[in-house]
Design a protein around this motif. Structure first.
Motif, PDB file in Angstrom:
ATOM      1  N   THR A  56       4.568   4.559   1.955  1.00  0.00           N
ATOM      2  CA  THR A  56       4.039   4.315   0.906  1.00  0.00           C
ATOM      3  C   THR A  56       3.699   5.429  -0.171  1.00  0.00           C
ATOM      4  N   LEU A  57       3.737   6.673   0.752  1.00  0.00           N
ATOM      5  CA  LEU A  57       3.632   7.866   0.215  1.00  0.00           C
ATOM      6  C   LEU A  57       4.778   8.362  -0.649  1.00  0.00           C
TER       7      LEU A  57
ATOM      8  N   THR B 175      -2.467   6.032  -1.649  1.00  0.00           N
ATOM      9  CA  THR B 175      -2.153   5.717  -0.290  1.00  0.00           C
ATOM     10  C   THR B 175      -3.286   5.603   0.908  1.00  0.00           C
TER      11      THR B 175
ATOM     12  N   MET C 159       2.826   8.009   4.734  1.00  0.00           N
ATOM     13  CA  MET C 159       1.872   6.906   4.985  1.00  0.00           C
ATOM     14  C   MET C 159       2.555   5.679   5.135  1.00  0.00           C
TER      15      MET C 159
END
Length: 614
Positions: A230-231, A390, A605
Motif C-alpha cells: 500500500t505504501l 498506510t 506496507m
C-alpha cells in the motif's frame, strides 16, 4: 645517481610527509575522543552532583558503551517512541535520559511544557539544532521546513494564505479524482495477480510494486485477494496529488512511476533524506561538535545522489517559478485572467503573494527561497501523507471491527446520498463520477479514525529543539522529586541545551489519555477525558502537527487528503494483515515500516486486499 635512486630520493620524503599528516589526523581524532570521553566521565560522576536536573527521575542504563552512546542505542533499537513510552510508564511524564557522551536530556511529556516551548512567544527561541537545519537546507533549499528565525517568520506570513481553509477546499475534487485513479489502478493490479494464480499469466511474473515474497504468500482466498504494498501505491498517488495542487504539474507517477525527471529527482531526494541509518545519525550529531562540521561533506554515494538530484530539482523549480511569475505579469498587464493564469496551485499563490505591491522589498522571498518551497511542498505534502495513510490502513487491518464499522457508515452515506440524486442538477450529479461520497463530514467514524491514527502513529513521531537562551519551562502539575523529598513544577533549560519534543510519547500518556492510552480506540473521541480537555492542547488535541508558528502549515490539507483516500479505499477493498509477517517500525525522519526478515526489499506496507465487488 641512478634513476631508481632519484625516484627513491623523492618518494621517501613524500612518504614521511604523508605519514606525518596521517599521524596528525589520528592524533586530532584521538584528542577529540579523549576530550569527549573525559567530559562524559565528568557528567556521569561529579557533574551529576551539580546538575540542575538531579531531582528529575533518571533512566537506568545497562549499555556497556553508555559513556559513548548514552541511551541512544536503546532508543534506536526500539520502534519509534516505544522506548520513551516504556520509560514514561516507569518514571512518569517527566524524566531524563542520556544522549551521546552522557549529555543529559529531559523528556517533557507534559502539555503545558510543550505549549510553552512551541508558543508564539518562545518558538523562535527554540529552533532546530544547527546540524539539523544545515542538513535540511542542503537537501531542501531555503524552504519553510529548513529555515529558522526571522526568515521563517517572513516566509510563513507570505505562504500562510495559500493554505487557508477556503483555499484547501478548492483542492477537494482534485484529491477525489486521484483517489479514484488509485482504486481503479489497484483493481487492475489485483485482477492481474488473481489471473496469475489461475494460470492465465506466467507464475513467475512480478507485478509493478510487488516483491517476490508478496507473490509467494499462501492466501486463504487467492481467487479474490492479493498482497499489495500500500505504501508503494499511496506514495505514487500522493506525489501526483501534490504535483497538481502544488504547482499544476502532471507527474503521472501512479501510471508511469518516476519517469518524470522532477518526480525522479524528488524520489532520490526523499530517499537520501529519509534513509537515515544509525551511522548517519551519529555522523550528523558529531558534526555539531567544534571543528567537525567537515563530517557533513565527506564524499559518499548518498551525498553524490543528493547533489545530482538537487541540480535537477533546482533547474525545474526555477522554470516553474519563472513561468508563474511571467503569467502573473502578463495577466496584470493585459487585464485578463485565463484558466492558465488563475492562481490555483499552492506555489502560484505564493508567487502572487510575494509579488504584492504592498510588500516591502525586505519582506519578499528571494528566488532561492521560492525554489526551496517547491521542494518543501513536495516532500512535506507527499511522503508524510502517504505514510500516515498506510499506518491508518494497518491499524484498520489489525482492528477488523473498526474497519467494518467505518465501511458501514461510508456505505450508509453513499446510499443516503443516492436517494437525493434526482433533486440535483446535472453539474452536481457529475461530482459522483469521481467522488463516491459528497459529504464526508457526515461520516463521524471517518473523522474519529483519522484522529486516532494520527494520535497513535503520527508519521513524524518526534523532533528536537535547542534553547537560544536560558529559560524556565512551566509544568502542568507538580511532580515528585527523584529522591522523594518534595515536588517540582518547572524545569530550567540552560542556553545551548537540546530539548527532545516527544510528539508521539505525549499522545500515548496515560496521565492525559487514560489507562487505554496505548490502545487504538477511535470511540474515545466521542467523549474525551477531562484531562485531555483541561490540557488545552493544540486544535485537534494532539501535537502531531506541532503548535504555534512552527506548526504544520499544511495540516488541514493533510487531514482532508487522508480522509478522502481512506473513504475511497474502504468502499472498494477489505484490508487484512499478512499472517506471520511482523512489521518493524523505524524512525527515519518519518515513521517507516519494514517487514521483519525482508529488509532487503526496503520500506513497505504490504496488506492483503480483497475487492468488495467480486
Amino acid at each position: 645517481m641512478s634513476g631508481s635512486e632519484s625516484v627513491a630520493a623523492l618518494f621517501v620524503p613524500a612518504l614521511k610527509v604523508l605519514g606525518a599528516l596521517v599521524g596528525l589526523l589520528f592524533g586530532v581524532v584521538l584528542l577529540f575522543v579523549l576530550n569527549q570521553m573525559l567530559g562524559a566521565v565528568y557528567r556521569a560522576t561529579i557533574g551529576e552532583w551539580f546538575s540542575p536536573w538531579k531531582h528529575i527521575p533518571k533512566v537506568k542504563t545497562t549499555d556497556p558503551l553508555a559513556l559513548f552512546f548514552g541511551d541512544f542505542r536503546a532508543i534506536k533499537a526500539a520502534q519509534p517512541g516505544e522506548q520513551h513510552v516504556q520509560w514514561m510508564n516507569e518514571l512518569g511524564p517527566v524524566y531524563r535520559y542520556r544522549h551521546m557522551f552522557e549529555v543529559q536530556r529531559v523528556l517533557l511529556a507534559d502539555p503545558k511544557a510543550l505549549i510553552h516551548v512551541l508558543s508564539p512567544a518562545k518558538a523562535y527561541q527554540y529552533p532546530k539544532p544547527e546540524y539539523t537545519s544545515a542538513f535540511l537546507t542542503a537537501a531542501l533549499g531555503q524552504g519553510l521546513v529548513s529555515i529558522e528565525g526571522e526568515m521563517h517568520r517572513r516566509q510563513r506570513k507570505i505562504i500562510a494564505p495559500a493554505f487557508a481553509p477556503s483555499v484547501v477546499k478548492e483542492f477537494y475534487p482534485v484529491i477525489h479524482r486521484h483517489a479514484k485513479l488509485l482504486t481503479d489502478k489497484l483493481e487492475v493490479i489485483i485482477g492481474d495477480m488473481i489471473a496469475r494464480h489461475q494460470g492465465k499469466i506466467p507464475k513467475d511474473t512480478l507485478m509493478t510494486g510487488e516483491c517476490p515474497s508478496d507473490r509467494d504468500v499462501k492466501l486463504a482466498d487467492p481467487d479474490h485477494s492479493a498482497v499489495i504494498d500500500t505504501l508503494f501505491w499511496l506514495s505514487r498517488t500522493t506525489l501526483d496529488i501534490i504535483g497538481e495542487i502544488g504547482f499544476s504539474a502532471e507527474f503521472l507517477a501512479l501510471e508511469n512511476g518516476n519517469n518524470h525527471p522532477l518526480a525522479n529527482a524528488m524520489g532520490t531526494l526523499i530517499g537520501a533524506i529519509l534513509d537515515l541509518e544509525m551511522s548517519t545519525a551519529i555522523f550528523l550529531i558529531l558534526s555539531e561538535k567544534p571543528g567537525l562540521k567537515w563530517l557533513r561533506y565527506l564524499p559518499s554515494d548518498r551525498n553524490r545522489r543528493l547533489k545530482q538530484s538537487q541540480n535537477v530539482v533546482r533547474e525545474h523549480a526555477a522554470k516553474i517559478i519563472d513561468k508563474m511569475r511571467q503569467d502573473i505579469l502578463a495577466e496584470n498587464k493585459d487585464g485578463i485572467t485565463s484558466d492558465v493564469m488563475k492562481p490555483k496551485s499552492v506555489i502560484s499563490r505564493m508567487v502572487r503573494a510575494n509579488m504584492a505591491t504592498d510588500l516591502k522589498p525586505s519582506e519578499r522571498m528571494s528566488n532561492e527561497e521560492l525554489m526551496g518551497q517547491v521542494t518543501t511542498v513536495i516532500i512535506a505534502g507527499h511522503e508524510t501523507t502517504a505514510t500516515q495513510n498506510t499506518w491508518a490502513l494497518w491499524l484498520l487491518a489489525t482492528h477488523q471491527d473498526v474497519q467494518d464499522r467505518l465501511r458501514k457508515e461510508l456505505q450508509e452515506q453513499v446510499a443516503k446520498e443516492a436517494t437525493d440524486v434526482d433533486s440535483l442538477t446535472e453539474e452536481e450529479r457529475a461530482i459522483y463520477d469521481i467522488q463516491p461520497v459528497r459529504n464526508l463530514d457526515a461520516v463521524p467514524m471517518l473523522d474519529k479514525v483519522v484522529k486516532e491514527s494520527v494520535r497513535m502513529l503520527p508519521s513524524v513521531p518526534s523532533t528536537v529543539r535547542v534553547a537560544l537562551k536560558d529559560d524556565v519551562v512551566p509544568l502542568s502539575k507538580s511532580y515528585k522529586r527523584a529522591d522523594g523529598k518534595g515536588t517540582y513544577n518547572s524545569i530550567v533549560i540552560p542556553k545551548g541545551h537540546e530539548l527532545f519534543v516527544p510528539l508521539n510519547v505525549i499522545q500515548l500518556s496515560k496521565e492525559i489519555w487514560g489507562e487505554d492510552a496505548q490502545e487504538f480506540n477511535p470511540d474515545r473521541w466521542d467523549n474525551l477525558p477531562s484531562s485531555v480537555v483541561d490540557a488545552k492542547m493544540p486544535p485537534g488535541h494532539t501535537f502531531a502537527f506541532l503548535s504555534g508558528p512552527r506548526s504544520c502549515i499544511g495540516k488541514q490539507l493533510a487531514i482532508m487528503e487522508t480522509q478522502v483516500l481512506l473513504a475511497h479505499l474502504l468502499l472498494k477493498f477489505k484490508f487484512d494483515v499478512v499472517p506471520g509477517w511482523d512489521l518493524i517500525q523505524r524512525q527515519q525522519v518519518v515513521r517507516r515500516a519494514f517487514v521483519d526478515g525482508q529488509k532487503e526489499f526496503g520500506v513497505r506496507m504490504p496488506l492483503i486486499l480483497t475487492p468488495l465487488s467480486k
